[in-house]
Design a protein around this motif. Structure first.
Motif, mmCIF file in Angstrom:
data_model
loop_
_atom_site.group_PDB
_atom_site.id
_atom_site.type_symbol
_atom_site.label_atom_id
_atom_site.label_comp_id
_atom_site.label_asym_id
_atom_site.label_seq_id
_atom_site.Cartn_x
_atom_site.Cartn_y
_atom_site.Cartn_z
ATOM 1 N N ALA A 92 17.446 1.017 2.216
ATOM 2 C CA ALA A 92 16.616 0.060 1.472
ATOM 3 C C ALA A 92 15.151 0.286 1.810
ATOM 4 C CB ALA A 92 17.013 -1.373 1.806
ATOM 5 N N VAL A 148 0.658 4.702 9.373
ATOM 6 C CA VAL A 148 0.492 3.972 8.115
ATOM 7 C C VAL A 148 1.630 4.293 7.161
ATOM 8 C CG1 VAL A 148 -1.026 5.794 7.191
ATOM 9 C CG2 VAL A 148 -1.068 3.498 6.168
ATOM 10 N N GLN A 185 -6.247 -2.769 10.290
ATOM 11 C CA GLN A 185 -4.895 -3.275 10.551
ATOM 12 C C GLN A 185 -4.447 -2.931 11.976
ATOM 13 O OE1 GLN A 185 -1.803 -3.324 7.291
ATOM 14 N NE2 GLN A 185 -3.296 -2.081 6.224
ATOM 15 N N ILE A 231 12.601 -1.436 1.024
ATOM 16 C CA ILE A 231 11.920 -2.671 1.414
ATOM 17 C C ILE A 231 12.157 -2.980 2.895
ATOM 18 C CG2 ILE A 231 13.838 -4.196 0.734
ATOM 19 C CD1 ILE A 231 10.168 -4.928 0.023
ATOM 20 N N VAL A 232 13.340 -2.642 3.380
ATOM 21 C CA VAL A 232 13.649 -2.883 4.803
ATOM 22 C C VAL A 232 12.848 -1.925 5.686
ATOM 23 C CG1 VAL A 232 15.477 -2.783 6.538
ATOM 24 C CG2 VAL A 232 15.915 -3.854 4.310
ATOM 25 N N PHE A 278 2.826 3.915 3.169
ATOM 26 C CA PHE A 278 2.452 3.635 1.784
ATOM 27 C C PHE A 278 3.693 3.171 1.029
ATOM 28 C CE2 PHE A 278 -1.876 5.298 1.037
ATOM 29 C CZ PHE A 278 -2.128 5.840 2.289
ATOM 30 N N GLN A 284 6.303 -2.164 9.772
ATOM 31 C CA GLN A 284 5.241 -3.119 10.100
ATOM 32 C C GLN A 284 5.559 -3.857 11.404
ATOM 33 O OE1 GLN A 284 3.119 -5.360 6.847
ATOM 34 N NE2 GLN A 284 4.748 -4.541 5.589
ATOM 35 N N TYR A 301 -3.989 -7.915 6.001
ATOM 36 C CA TYR A 301 -4.300 -7.084 4.827
ATOM 37 C C TYR A 301 -3.888 -7.827 3.576
ATOM 38 C CZ TYR A 301 -3.034 -3.216 1.530
ATOM 39 O OH TYR A 301 -2.858 -2.387 0.441
ATOM 40 N N LEU A 321 9.891 -0.886 5.058
ATOM 41 C CA LEU A 321 8.533 -1.445 5.124
ATOM 42 C C LEU A 321 8.445 -2.559 6.172
ATOM 43 C CD1 LEU A 321 7.721 -1.685 1.318
ATOM 44 C CD2 LEU A 321 6.979 0.078 2.934
ATOM 45 N N ILE A 322 9.482 -3.369 6.240
ATOM 46 C CA ILE A 322 9.498 -4.478 7.202
ATOM 47 C C ILE A 322 9.608 -3.938 8.633
ATOM 48 C CG2 ILE A 322 10.833 -6.471 7.994
ATOM 49 C CD1 ILE A 322 11.698 -6.851 5.027
ATOM 50 N N LYS A 323 10.514 -2.975 8.826
ATOM 51 C CA LYS A 323 10.719 -2.437 10.173
ATOM 52 C C LYS A 323 9.477 -1.710 10.689
ATOM 53 C CE LYS A 323 15.768 -1.935 10.293
ATOM 54 N NZ LYS A 323 16.904 -0.977 10.259
ATOM 55 N N ALA A 372 0.427 0.143 9.950
ATOM 56 C CA ALA A 372 -0.366 -0.425 8.867
ATOM 57 C C ALA A 372 0.377 -0.221 7.555
ATOM 58 C CB ALA A 372 -1.743 0.228 8.802
ATOM 59 N N TYR A 373 0.101 -1.097 6.598
ATOM 60 C CA TYR A 373 0.777 -1.077 5.293
ATOM 61 C C TYR A 373 -0.271 -0.909 4.213
ATOM 62 C CZ TYR A 373 2.890 -3.584 1.215
ATOM 63 O OH TYR A 373 3.330 -3.983 -0.037
ATOM 64 N N VAL A 374 -0.031 0.005 3.304
ATOM 65 C CA VAL A 374 -0.921 0.143 2.152
ATOM 66 C C VAL A 374 -0.099 0.086 0.876
ATOM 67 C CG1 VAL A 374 -2.512 1.659 0.897
ATOM 68 C CG2 VAL A 374 -2.707 1.432 3.375
ATOM 69 N N ARG A 375 -0.487 -0.809 -0.011
ATOM 70 C CA ARG A 375 0.132 -0.896 -1.338
ATOM 71 C C ARG A 375 -0.902 -0.373 -2.329
ATOM 72 N NH1 ARG A 375 0.728 -1.897 -6.207
ATOM 73 N NH2 ARG A 375 2.056 -3.520 -7.045
#
Lengths: 146, 146, 146
Positions: free
Chosen positions: A128, A37, B137, A130-131, A39, A137, B143, A133-135, A142-145
């Motif tokens: 980066a 996961v 997930q 943001i990159v 975050f 996923q 999500y 997070l993309i890689k 899993a992604y948690v915001r």
């Protein structure tokens, strides 16, 4: 033979440098976790941060630390959490000791004129956030915001 | 034969208990949905909650209720939504009647000294809301963080 | 033979209409990207929007524009970004020129009595933004909630 030994030592030096640049803590992630996961923390809000650190404990208690890889990507206004004047240096240190990978976004750091020597020790870096997070996923994390 | 009947009745009792502990509403989720989505609600903000309940209707209208499983995990400050003094008890009840699984985080409840008898009826519970998000997930659920 | 030519022309017409209804910009998404990411923007907050547009640039710079499909789904209070009185019309236009697909939620538009002729030109539309998020994640897209 001596020539080979020198080559070997040179190789070891390269490996050592590669490990240092990647951060020693990355290696603490469990080797074959069932769950993974990431975050995504973007807000400069210690209340949110406290919840996230609490999440880490709850996750590791419920699943077992060896069964879950946890990474926290810190970018945008949240980068204050990882500066050397952070409000929560102990929380960051404790999380890393428990095997959580903590990653600062270098794009954010550039935008705020921050260099690595003004950041908390032992954290990891990505170009980066943001990159990352993309890689992750794309690799099934899993992604948690918060 | 009588012995077998007793065994059967015992088995039925076990199954019944298992269903009760899981909550009767969980069974309302569609059996083989094409889509599955979990909403992670953490804020004590009725404006956000209203949007989420509107999302449920839009999703079921667009995809058909039988084609999409919807679960809402409520944790952190949002737990107020599921207390028996909730501002939106009817919305919660209606969503469950429409087949949405609504889950309270027991870690959050412990932190706020809440027990099940102070919560809205018929909701479901998980030990850790954050772990539910990771597990769903990992099982392929989408999500959404409102 | 002439009959077949007429059939072919009719078919081409149908295909052309189908492409138009999908929006010309959708075709700008890279044909076979390694990575795909959808941004879910719900807040009426130009500070958040600026970060998202910055994210697009960082993603394309890091991965190469041809290797990543980016879609931004705009719904809820964020819909103000795509109205013809938007505070950031140039940012929206630039992002589309760089190959980012920008999608407005028609459920949100109905709720705010907005019609397509009151929106920025060349954007795409979906009936329900929330359903787009579910479908894209089901198809393997990464999700980012700024």
């Amino acid at each position: 033979m001596f020539r080979n030994l020198r080559s070997l030592l040179a190789l070891m030096g390269v490996v050592l440098l590669a490990c240092q640049s990647g951060g020693a803590l990355a290696a603490k992630l469990p080797a074959s976790p069932t769950y993974r996961v990431v975050f995504a923390v973007t807000e400069n809000d210690p209340h949110v941060w406290a919840e996230v650190f609490g999440n880490f404990r709850n996750i590791q208690r419920a699943l077992g630390p060896e069964n879950v890889a946890i990474e926290m990507v810190v970018y945008g206004d949240a980068i204050a959490m990882l500066r050397d004047d952070s409000l929560v240096p102990n929380k960051v240190e404790e999380a890393m000791e428990e095997g959580v990978k903590i990653v600062a976004c270098e794009n954010t750091m550039k935008a705020q004129n921050l260099t690595r020597d003004t950041m908390l020790p032992n954290i990891d870096y990505v170009e980066a956030g943001i990159v990352e997070l993309i890689k992750l996923q794309a690799a099934g994390w899993a992604y948690v915001r918060p």
